[in-house]
Design a protein around this motif. Structure first.
Motif, PDB file in Angstrom:
ATOM      1  N   LEU A   1     -16.582  -0.787  32.753  1.00  0.00           N
ATOM      2  CA  LEU A   1     -17.443  -1.911  32.405  1.00  0.00           C
ATOM      3  C   LEU A   1     -17.110  -3.109  33.281  1.00  0.00           C
ATOM      4  CD1 LEU A   1     -17.272  -1.774  28.487  1.00  0.00           C
ATOM      5  CD2 LEU A   1     -19.213  -1.075  29.910  1.00  0.00           C
ATOM      6  N   LYS A   2     -18.082  -3.998  33.435  1.00  0.00           N
ATOM      7  CA  LYS A   2     -17.839  -5.286  34.069  1.00  0.00           C
ATOM      8  C   LYS A   2     -18.548  -6.376  33.267  1.00  0.00           C
ATOM      9  CE  LYS A   2     -21.677  -5.425  37.427  1.00  0.00           C
ATOM     10  NZ  LYS A   2     -22.035  -5.611  38.857  1.00  0.00           N
ATOM     11  N   VAL A   3     -17.964  -7.580  33.305  1.00  0.00           N
ATOM     12  CA  VAL A   3     -18.495  -8.724  32.567  1.00  0.00           C
ATOM     13  C   VAL A   3     -18.775  -9.840  33.562  1.00  0.00           C
ATOM     14  CG1 VAL A   3     -18.099 -10.391  30.727  1.00  0.00           C
ATOM     15  CG2 VAL A   3     -17.166  -8.082  30.528  1.00  0.00           C
ATOM     16  N   GLU A   4     -19.972 -10.410  33.480  1.00  0.00           N
ATOM     17  CA  GLU A   4     -20.365 -11.482  34.383  1.00  0.00           C
ATOM     18  C   GLU A   4     -20.701 -12.739  33.588  1.00  0.00           C
ATOM     19  OE1 GLU A   4     -23.063  -9.839  37.761  1.00  0.00           O
ATOM     20  OE2 GLU A   4     -23.366  -8.507  36.031  1.00  0.00           O
ATOM     21  N   TYR A   5     -20.284 -13.873  34.126  1.00  0.00           N
ATOM     22  CA  TYR A   5     -20.655 -15.162  33.545  1.00  0.00           C
ATOM     23  C   TYR A   5     -22.085 -15.512  33.947  1.00  0.00           C
ATOM     24  CZ  TYR A   5     -20.978 -20.256  33.172  1.00  0.00           C
ATOM     25  OH  TYR A   5     -21.384 -21.521  32.892  1.00  0.00           O
ATOM     26  N   VAL A   6     -22.868 -15.961  32.961  1.00  0.00           N
ATOM     27  CA  VAL A   6     -24.254 -16.343  33.237  1.00  0.00           C
ATOM     28  C   VAL A   6     -24.453 -17.840  33.048  1.00  0.00           C
ATOM     29  CG1 VAL A   6     -26.677 -16.013  32.589  1.00  0.00           C
ATOM     30  CG2 VAL A   6     -25.098 -14.059  32.577  1.00  0.00           C
TER      31      VAL A   6
ATOM     32  N   ASP B   1     -17.883 -29.395  19.030  1.00  0.00           N
ATOM     33  CA  ASP B   1     -16.883 -28.560  18.369  1.00  0.00           C
ATOM     34  C   ASP B   1     -16.893 -27.110  18.836  1.00  0.00           C
ATOM     35  OD1 ASP B   1     -15.637 -30.285  16.087  1.00  0.00           O
ATOM     36  OD2 ASP B   1     -17.781 -30.696  15.988  1.00  0.00           O
ATOM     37  N   TYR B   2     -17.879 -26.735  19.596  1.00  0.00           N
ATOM     38  CA  TYR B   2     -17.935 -25.344  20.050  1.00  0.00           C
ATOM     39  C   TYR B   2     -18.755 -25.242  21.328  1.00  0.00           C
ATOM     40  CZ  TYR B   2     -22.419 -25.470  17.529  1.00  0.00           C
ATOM     41  OH  TYR B   2     -23.665 -25.810  17.075  1.00  0.00           O
ATOM     42  N   THR B   3     -18.579 -24.119  21.998  1.00  0.00           N
ATOM     43  CA  THR B   3     -19.289 -23.831  23.245  1.00  0.00           C
ATOM     44  C   THR B   3     -19.978 -22.480  23.114  1.00  0.00           C
ATOM     45  OG1 THR B   3     -17.678 -25.070  24.572  1.00  0.00           O
ATOM     46  CG2 THR B   3     -19.025 -23.446  25.722  1.00  0.00           C
ATOM     47  N   THR B   4     -21.211 -22.396  23.556  1.00  0.00           N
ATOM     48  CA  THR B   4     -21.921 -21.120  23.569  1.00  0.00           C
ATOM     49  C   THR B   4     -22.090 -20.673  25.017  1.00  0.00           C
ATOM     50  OG1 THR B   4     -24.113 -22.166  23.607  1.00  0.00           O
ATOM     51  CG2 THR B   4     -23.149 -21.689  21.450  1.00  0.00           C
ATOM     52  N   ARG B   5     -21.864 -19.391  25.240  1.00  0.00           N
ATOM     53  CA  ARG B   5     -22.000 -18.817  26.576  1.00  0.00           C
ATOM     54  C   ARG B   5     -22.919 -17.598  26.520  1.00  0.00           C
ATOM     55  NH1 ARG B   5     -16.543 -19.993  25.943  1.00  0.00           N
ATOM     56  NH2 ARG B   5     -15.736 -21.556  27.402  1.00  0.00           N
ATOM     57  N   ILE B   6     -23.477 -17.295  27.657  1.00  0.00           N
ATOM     58  CA  ILE B   6     -24.180 -16.032  27.840  1.00  0.00           C
ATOM     59  C   ILE B   6     -23.417 -15.244  28.890  1.00  0.00           C
ATOM     60  CG2 ILE B   6     -26.319 -14.908  28.569  1.00  0.00           C
ATOM     61  CD1 ILE B   6     -27.855 -17.328  27.593  1.00  0.00           C
ATOM     62  N   LEU B   7     -23.007 -14.035  28.531  1.00  0.00           N
ATOM     63  CA  LEU B   7     -22.287 -13.142  29.429  1.00  0.00           C
ATOM     64  C   LEU B   7     -23.103 -11.870  29.609  1.00  0.00           C
ATOM     65  CD1 LEU B   7     -18.752 -13.528  27.789  1.00  0.00           C
ATOM     66  CD2 LEU B   7     -19.651 -14.821  29.733  1.00  0.00           C
ATOM     67  N   ARG B   8     -22.987 -11.251  30.758  1.00  0.00           N
ATOM     68  CA  ARG B   8     -23.689 -10.002  31.004  1.00  0.00           C
ATOM     69  C   ARG B   8     -22.673  -8.857  31.072  1.00  0.00           C
ATOM     70  NH1 ARG B   8     -26.308 -11.365  35.139  1.00  0.00           N
ATOM     71  NH2 ARG B   8     -28.228 -11.940  34.047  1.00  0.00           N
ATOM     72  N   LEU B   9     -22.850  -7.894  30.179  1.00  0.00           N
ATOM     73  CA  LEU B   9     -21.965  -6.733  30.111  1.00  0.00           C
ATOM     74  C   LEU B   9     -22.692  -5.529  30.697  1.00  0.00           C
ATOM     75  CD1 LEU B   9     -19.258  -5.572  29.062  1.00  0.00           C
ATOM     76  CD2 LEU B   9     -20.370  -5.213  26.844  1.00  0.00           C
ATOM     77  N   THR B  10     -22.074  -4.869  31.675  1.00  0.00           N
ATOM     78  CA  THR B  10     -22.738  -3.800  32.420  1.00  0.00           C
ATOM     79  C   THR B  10     -21.885  -2.543  32.436  1.00  0.00           C
ATOM     80  OG1 THR B  10     -23.818  -5.410  33.865  1.00  0.00           O
ATOM     81  CG2 THR B  10     -23.744  -3.135  34.636  1.00  0.00           C
ATOM     82  N   ASP B  11     -22.534  -1.407  32.171  1.00  0.00           N
ATOM     83  CA  ASP B  11     -21.905  -0.099  32.359  1.00  0.00           C
ATOM     84  C   ASP B  11     -21.982   0.244  33.848  1.00  0.00           C
ATOM     85  OD1 ASP B  11     -21.562   2.752  32.642  1.00  0.00           O
ATOM     86  OD2 ASP B  11     -21.802   2.939  30.477  1.00  0.00           O
TER      87      ASP B  11
END
Length: 491
Positions: free
Chosen positions: A154-159, A166-176
């Motif tokens: 697997l690999k994880v990419e920052y989007v 009080d918090y941070t939301t992220r979108i990450l891309r998870l790829t097989d």
């Protein structure tokens, strides 16, 4: 007519909260729940296998075998995670520890295989000068915004990311990597929830919960969200308890929840959920405020009548908030810190003597960060030998191996006896002294348990006396009687 329309605004949960708070009995209630859950007979055999022991962040926080998440791909099938199913609330959560360097690939494999839409992170990577969680996702400042995990393919990419106070939301891309299939994973990172503590008030926490809900991460048509803090039991358990109770209130009415029973049910899926009396108290407060204010809860309450009892009772001020912005000092060993906190609640003027009378930790002790991430101490901490002996006597399965995390955050060590002295009398005298200390510790433990039982009985008896809480005669006439019956049946 006016009192009848206002009466539903105070739920059984709120009446119970105010009553327990007025008695200063949160530690007693928490201890009662812990004692009840100690009767659970669930096994954690997988976590004890030699090949899996290095995959646990803490030596005494293990997943139950009957609810553990089983990995289907990769080098092993083990991960320190449990599936918590609250079917009557149509909720499922995966509660897990903060990933270690050698379990980060397993973590993302679990997210992939369980089809989770979101990861909820309730801790910082570094807290109180200790690493509490491996940096398992790529940051926006990294060279290629990508992390590779070849052991699981697997690999994880920052989007992208969005920051709030009080918090941070992220979108990450998870790829097989093999199939090239990709999914976007939401990463909700609560950044102001202190270790061993609670948020400053329910307001920001409830806004965080609203955003998580509105994202669809908790919906039934996706896999369960992965919820973690450092150990995956304290802050994680608090989040799940509040969310579940609010769902039940929304579906079944304001007085439909039994917070104590719901927590004990959750503890059947993962051990030790909610780790301190303060976290239990905060859960009640957040449920009360959420039932009144959470937009997704269709509770028919006049918002003009809402009072933030949490702020009132806790006497939260701007000065205390400012002080909390600074990192607190390093805590004492987990068992000792919880012991002193509970004794402070149980005794109006606790002394050093009655604090030390408790020979064991009040709940599952949380060893600190593994030595991989912290520099080892040049000398053992004060009284570390007696603390380790106490832990070993209470739970032989939790005994640390060399190099494992211990309750004081340093390298674990075994007590090494000095070389045999030619003077046999001195050796015998030392053994007799140790034996007497163990017997004295057992006597103190018996006294402690007896005192807790007496305090619990006193609390139950006191609940039958008329109370003046200051929220109206209708509440005392109805809610307190219901609370009395509730706690009497629990006893």
């Amino acid at each position: 007519m006016t009192s009848e329309t206002q009466e539903p605004a105070v739920s059984n949960v709120e009446t119970q909260y105010l009553e327990i708070n007025s008695k200063g009995a949160w530690a007693i209630l928490y201890q009662h729940i812990r004692n009840e859950c100690n009767n659970y007979e669930y096994e954690c055999n997988e976590s004890k296998k030699p090949q899996n022991r290095s995959l646990n962040r803490y030596r005494d926080v293990a997943p139950y075998d009957h609810t553990r998440i089983i990995l289907r791909k990769g080098p092993c099938d083990y991960i320190n995670a449990n599936l918590v199913r609250m079917d009557h609330a149509h909720r499922q959560y995966i509660l897990t520890q903060g990933p270690l360097p050698n379990t980060t690939g397993h973590f993302w494999l679990m997210v992939w295989e369980q089809n989770s839409k979101a990861v909820l992170m309730l801790n910082k990577v570094i807290e109180k000068d200790q690493v509490k969680c491996h940096q398992y996702w790529p940051l926006e400042g990294s060279s290629d915004h990508t992390m590779m995990f070849p052991d699981v393919g697997l690999k994880v990419e920052y989007v992208s990311k969005t920051e709030f106070s009080d918090y941070t939301t992220r979108i990450l891309r998870l790829t097989d990597v093999e199939t090239k299939e990709s999914r976007e994973i939401l990463h909700f990172h609560y950044t102001t929830w202190p270790d061993f503590g609670v948020p400053q008030s329910p307001v920001a926490f409830l806004q965080f919960l609203v955003d998580v809900r509105q994202s669809g991460a908790l919906d039934q048509n996706v896999g369960p969200p992965v919820v973690h803090c450092s150990a995956g039991i304290g802050r994680s358990g608090t989040f799940c308890l509040v969310d579940t109770c609010l769902v039940l209130i929304e579906e079944n009415g304001l007085n439909s929840v039994d917070v104590q029973e719901i927590l004990m049910e959750m503890r059947r899926f993962r051990m030790g959920l909610i780790q301190t009396p303060d976290q239990l108290r905060f859960s009640y407060a957040a449920i009360i405020e959420g039932a009144k204010q959470l937009p997704s809860n269709n509770v028919n309450i006049d918002n003009n009548e809402v009072n933030n009892h949490y702020d009132t009772v806790y006497n939260i001020s701007n000065s205390s908030v400012d002080e909390d912005d600074e990192p607190p000092p390093l805590p004492p060993p987990r068992g000792e810190s919880l012991t002193r906190s509970m004794m402070a609640d149980l005794s109006p003027n606790p002394t050093t003597e009655n604090v030390e009378d408790i020979s064991g930790p009040p709940d599952k002790p949380l060893p600190r960060e593994p030595p991989t991430y912290t520099e080892p101490s040049t000398s053992p901490p004060e009284n570390s030998t007696s603390i380790q002996n106490s832990l070993q006597e209470q739970n032989s399965d939790a005994a640390a191996l060399p190099g494992e995390a211990t309750s004081d955050g340093e390298n674990s060590f075994k007590t090494i006896s000095p070389p045999s002295s030619p003077d046999t009398k001195n050796e015998l005298r030392q053994r007799n002294l140790e034996r007497k200390e163990r017997l004295a510790a057992q006597v103190r433990e018996m006294k402690r348990r007896q005192k807790q039982t007496e305090e619990w009985q006193k609390l139950k008896r006191s609940l039958f006396k008329p109370l003046s809480i200051g929220i109206g005669a209708a509440i005392v006439g109805g809610g307190v009687i219901a609370l009395c019956s509730y706690l009497y049946m629990r006893g």
